[in-house]
Scaffold this motif. Structure first.
Motif, mmCIF file in Angstrom:
data_model
loop_
_atom_site.group_PDB
_atom_site.id
_atom_site.type_symbol
_atom_site.label_atom_id
_atom_site.label_comp_id
_atom_site.label_asym_id
_atom_site.label_seq_id
_atom_site.Cartn_x
_atom_site.Cartn_y
_atom_site.Cartn_z
ATOM 1 N N SER A 457 -2.216 6.596 -4.391
ATOM 2 C CA SER A 457 -2.107 5.458 -3.467
ATOM 3 C C SER A 457 -1.601 4.223 -4.185
ATOM 4 O O SER A 457 -0.769 3.472 -3.660
ATOM 5 C CB SER A 457 -3.469 5.172 -2.831
ATOM 6 O OG SER A 457 -3.882 6.248 -2.022
ATOM 7 N N TYR A 460 2.284 4.737 -5.278
ATOM 8 C CA TYR A 460 3.280 4.718 -4.207
ATOM 9 C C TYR A 460 3.004 3.638 -3.166
ATOM 10 O O TYR A 460 3.720 3.543 -2.176
ATOM 11 C CB TYR A 460 3.340 6.091 -3.526
ATOM 12 C CG TYR A 460 3.779 7.185 -4.464
ATOM 13 C CD1 TYR A 460 5.110 7.321 -4.837
ATOM 14 C CD2 TYR A 460 2.852 8.079 -5.004
ATOM 15 C CE1 TYR A 460 5.508 8.320 -5.708
ATOM 16 C CE2 TYR A 460 3.246 9.085 -5.875
ATOM 17 C CZ TYR A 460 4.575 9.191 -6.226
ATOM 18 O OH TYR A 460 4.964 10.186 -7.094
ATOM 19 N N ASN A 461 1.961 2.848 -3.412
ATOM 20 C CA ASN A 461 1.607 1.756 -2.495
ATOM 21 C C ASN A 461 1.475 2.263 -1.062
ATOM 22 O O ASN A 461 2.034 1.707 -0.119
ATOM 23 C CB ASN A 461 2.661 0.644 -2.570
ATOM 24 C CG ASN A 461 2.202 -0.634 -1.884
ATOM 25 O OD1 ASN A 461 1.001 -0.891 -1.775
ATOM 26 N ND2 ASN A 461 3.143 -1.426 -1.411
ATOM 27 N N LEU A 462 0.707 3.354 -0.940
ATOM 28 C CA LEU A 462 0.527 3.987 0.364
ATOM 29 C C LEU A 462 -0.907 4.470 0.493
ATOM 30 O O LEU A 462 -1.397 5.217 -0.360
ATOM 31 C CB LEU A 462 1.486 5.178 0.524
ATOM 32 C CG LEU A 462 1.348 5.983 1.825
ATOM 33 C CD1 LEU A 462 1.844 5.161 3.010
ATOM 34 C CD2 LEU A 462 2.115 7.300 1.712
ATOM 35 N N ARG A 468 -2.562 11.686 6.822
ATOM 36 C CA ARG A 468 -1.388 11.736 5.946
ATOM 37 C C ARG A 468 -1.536 12.838 4.900
ATOM 38 O O ARG A 468 -0.552 13.484 4.537
ATOM 39 C CB ARG A 468 -1.170 10.374 5.281
ATOM 40 C CG ARG A 468 -0.703 9.318 6.267
ATOM 41 C CD ARG A 468 -0.688 7.924 5.691
ATOM 42 N NE ARG A 468 -0.475 6.938 6.745
ATOM 43 C CZ ARG A 468 -0.556 5.630 6.574
ATOM 44 N NH1 ARG A 468 -0.860 5.136 5.373
ATOM 45 N NH2 ARG A 468 -0.349 4.811 7.585
ATOM 46 N N ARG A 488 6.888 9.725 -1.259
ATOM 47 C CA ARG A 488 7.903 8.669 -1.126
ATOM 48 C C ARG A 488 8.583 8.735 0.240
ATOM 49 O O ARG A 488 8.899 7.696 0.838
ATOM 50 C CB ARG A 488 8.935 8.785 -2.247
ATOM 51 C CG ARG A 488 8.468 8.256 -3.585
ATOM 52 C CD ARG A 488 9.620 8.060 -4.550
ATOM 53 N NE ARG A 488 10.241 9.310 -4.923
ATOM 54 C CZ ARG A 488 9.854 10.058 -5.954
ATOM 55 N NH1 ARG A 488 8.834 9.677 -6.694
ATOM 56 N NH2 ARG A 488 10.487 11.174 -6.239
ATOM 57 N N LYS A 491 6.145 7.309 2.655
ATOM 58 C CA LYS A 491 6.087 5.855 2.442
ATOM 59 C C LYS A 491 7.284 5.162 3.108
ATOM 60 O O LYS A 491 7.134 4.120 3.764
ATOM 61 C CB LYS A 491 6.064 5.569 0.934
ATOM 62 C CG LYS A 491 6.341 4.137 0.538
ATOM 63 C CD LYS A 491 5.284 3.174 1.021
ATOM 64 C CE LYS A 491 5.558 1.771 0.497
ATOM 65 N NZ LYS A 491 4.680 0.763 1.119
ATOM 66 N N THR A 492 8.464 5.744 2.955
ATOM 67 C CA THR A 492 9.671 5.176 3.577
ATOM 68 C C THR A 492 9.537 5.139 5.099
ATOM 69 O O THR A 492 9.888 4.137 5.746
ATOM 70 C CB THR A 492 10.907 5.995 3.186
ATOM 71 O OG1 THR A 492 11.051 5.971 1.757
ATOM 72 C CG2 THR A 492 12.171 5.426 3.822
ATOM 73 N N CYS A 494 6.718 5.086 6.792
ATOM 74 C CA CYS A 494 5.696 4.084 7.134
ATOM 75 C C CYS A 494 6.286 2.684 7.134
ATOM 76 O O CYS A 494 5.985 1.863 8.010
ATOM 77 C CB CYS A 494 4.530 4.159 6.140
ATOM 78 S SG CYS A 494 3.425 5.558 6.398
ATOM 79 N N ASP A 495 7.119 2.405 6.143
ATOM 80 C CA ASP A 495 7.763 1.090 6.069
ATOM 81 C C ASP A 495 8.672 0.872 7.284
ATOM 82 O O ASP A 495 8.745 -0.250 7.822
ATOM 83 C CB ASP A 495 8.570 0.966 4.777
ATOM 84 C CG ASP A 495 7.677 0.889 3.541
ATOM 85 O OD1 ASP A 495 6.479 0.600 3.702
ATOM 86 O OD2 ASP A 495 8.188 1.135 2.434
#
Length: 592
Positions: A457, A460-462, A468, A488, A491-492, A494-495
């Motif tokens: 977490s 990857y800042n997630l 998930r 990743r 994460k992309t 989610c962004d």
């Protein structure tokens, strides 16, 4: 400029002359490539701007972060990972600090560079570890073999070629190449034996040739007596009318050398034994090879056959441990290991999905251990066991291959039974095995993600919610990629979902907050079907634009929390708010 062109032959004439020479020398087996690529400087002069090579080092890693990254790929080797991660991070952070204060004198930051000597048996992951570090940092990486240097005597040309290779790896960006990593394997092979002449003179010469690059020197990109290099220089001069000497400074290039050093253990044991002789001394206990190497000192390396100046330029030492069969099994079980992923790709090339039983991996690990070459034995063990299936299965209609223990131990019989499975019951057995291995793989990945959730977490800042985690495990089981790539990707996505909030506000002047459970719900749709993120936004826009606008006019509220249930049934969501009249739309009651 016209006079210059008249004096210097053009590129076609040079190519023709060199091509004629090569033809006479080698016949038709060697030909000259006529294309001369533009360097970065030439491309800048031609276009007036920097292209893709405009890339600089931006380092901000801490040792613990790099260790955590390596833990996801490298089994054991805790000491080596700690030493390498710490000193490499210090090396690049020190460069960054120095670059931040350009007015400081060079001698304020001078000192011995953190070049590393790695000691350990073959097949324990030395090269793999350095490649991972270089990839994580984002610097060019090249590998050389010290045994090849000895073949050329002590001129040292091959050593400089490695530095030039860094520039090529950096897409001709010299500035980035000057922060690269040069890795030289089998360095123990250039140690002299002192009691020999001939070859040992060459080995000592190679050590001396390495001294300057290990510390600081300038390597000319133009290779003397190299026709291609000369052609490029002439062509550059013809275009620009300038002589531009391109050099690479090795001051910030990190050199990492490694070797097995089997005979070094005897030298260390002898020194330790001599130090224990005397009153009250005890005979040292028998130590393993790796434990002995941990006690290495500079004097041992010098006795082994290295020059003292050479040893002094390798101040950091990392010892790697032998791998046992349990370690090899952990490597195969690691979801990020390239060995199993590579084998899955081999069969996927024929449209065949392959899954492994845990018992089968155990057998393969034991076979690799018996070969006594470390992790390298895993590749040969797997290739030997599965080559018969890779040969025959593509010619059948079989698209699912469950690798059981029986498949490894009795490959011919297993293959024959698979191909000749004509009735429903026989086919169902293989299908059931395959499905069972799929579920086992999903459970393993889920447990892996849960056990490493904090580090993953953070990296990857997630936030790894349970939804998930389930999504990642399902995706891993149905695609061939390591866990990091999948995270990743999630994460992309989610962004992108969070960007919908801003997009919705710009288009409709209404604030929405998409909750985590709603994001997870949309992730499932995007990952498990052909739905695109843009389709999700369009649906949100259609479902909520007018309803939220109406609520905003009636209540004055302009912030709405979109939940999973709201996405499932938007009409009910809007209706509930309207039924409550001027009811709550915020998560927390407003003060006042």
């Amino acid at each position: 400029m016209k006079t210059i062109n008249e004096k210097i032959p053009n590129i076609e004439e040079i190519e023709k002359e060199i091509g004629s020479f090569l033809s006479k020398k080698f016949g038709g087996t060697v030909r000259l490539a006529s294309t001369v690529p533009l360097s970065q400087e030439e491309e800048t002069e031609r276009t007036g701007c920097l292209g893709k090579n405009d890339k600089k080092l931006n380092f901000d890693l801490k040792p613990e972060s790099l260790i955590s990254y390596l833990d996801q790929y490298i089994i054991r080797q805790d000491n080596a990972k700690a030493v390498l991660a710490t000193k490499i991070c210090t090396h690049y952070n020190r460069i960054k600090t120095f670059n931040s204060y350009p007015d400081l004198a060079d001698d304020m930051f001078c000192g011995v560079k953190n070049n590393v000597l790695m000691l350990g048996p073959t097949g324990v992951g030395k090269t793999y570890m350095i490649k991972l570090i270089a990839k994580k940092i984002g610097v060019p990486f090249v590998k050389g073999d010290a045994t090849k240097f000895s073949e050329t005597g002590y001129v040292g040309g091959d050593v400089e070629d490695l530095v030039r290779d860094l520039v090529r790896e950096a897409d001709d960006n010299i500035e980035l190449a000057q922060y690269g990593i040069v890795y030289i394997d089998e360095i123990d092979k250039i140690a002299s034996s002192h009691n020999l002449i001939g070859a040992d003179v060459s080995r000592t010469g190679v050590q001396r040739a390495l001294l300057k690059p290990l510390e600081e020197t300038e390597v000319d990109m133009k290779v003397p007596h190299d026709p291609i290099s000369m052609m490029q220089e002439i062509e550059r001069f013809r275009r620009t009318g300038k002589k531009n000497r391109r050099v690479v400074n090795t001051k910030n290039i990190l050199f990492i050398v490694s070797g097995a050093f089997f005979d070094l253990a005897k030298i260390i044991q002898k020194r330790i034994a001599n130090n224990t002789i005397g009153f009250g001394s005890t005979t040292p206990k028998t130590r393993s090879y790796a434990n002995v190497l941990k006690h290495v000192k500079s004097e041992d390396l010098i006795e082994f056959g290295f020059e003292s100046e050479f040893v002094g330029r390798l101040p950091v030492r990392a010892v790697l441990e032998d791998l046992d069969n349990n370690d090899l099994f952990e490597i195969l079980s690691n979801p990020n290991n390239p060995i199993i992923l590579g084998k899955k790709l081999d069969f996927a090339a024929y449209g065949i999905d392959i899954k492994f039983e845990e018992k089968a991996l155990r057998i393969l690990a034991n076979r690799a251990f018996d070969e006594n070459i470390g992790a390298r034995g895993l590749v040969s063990a797997i290739e030997k066991a599965l080559i018969i299936f890779e040969r025959y299965l593509p010619s059948t209609k079989i698209k699912k291959f469950p690798v059981t223990a029986d498949a490894i131990e009795n490959p011919k019989t297993y293959l024959e039974n698979m191909i000749s499975a004509h009735n429903e019951k026989q086919e169902k057995q293989y299908t059931d095995d395959f499905d069972r291995f799929v579920e086992q793989e999903k459970v393993f990945i889920r447990n892996y993600l849960i056990a490493n959730s904090n580090s993953l977490s953070q990296r990857y800042n997630l936030t790894l919610t349970q939804s998930r985690i389930n999504l990642i495990s399902d995706y891993y089981s149905s695609h061939i990629m390591d866990v990091g790539v999948i995270i990743r990707k999630i994460k992309t996505l989610c962004d992108e979902m969070k960007n919908f909030e801003l997009k919705f506000f710009k288009n409709h002047d209404t604030n929405i907050v998409i909750e985590d459970d709603a994001i997870d719900f949309t992730l499932e749709q995007v990952v498990n079907s052909s739905v695109k993120p843009e389709d999700i936004y369009n649906k949100i826009s259609i479902n909520f634009e007018y309803g939220l606008k109406l609520i905003k006019e009636k209540t004055g509220k302009n912030r709405f929390f979109i939940t999973r249930q709201a996405l499932i049934d938007p009409d009910a969501y809007i209706s509930d708010i309207l039924k409550n009249g001027l009811g709550e739309t915020e998560k927390q009651p407003e003060k006042g």
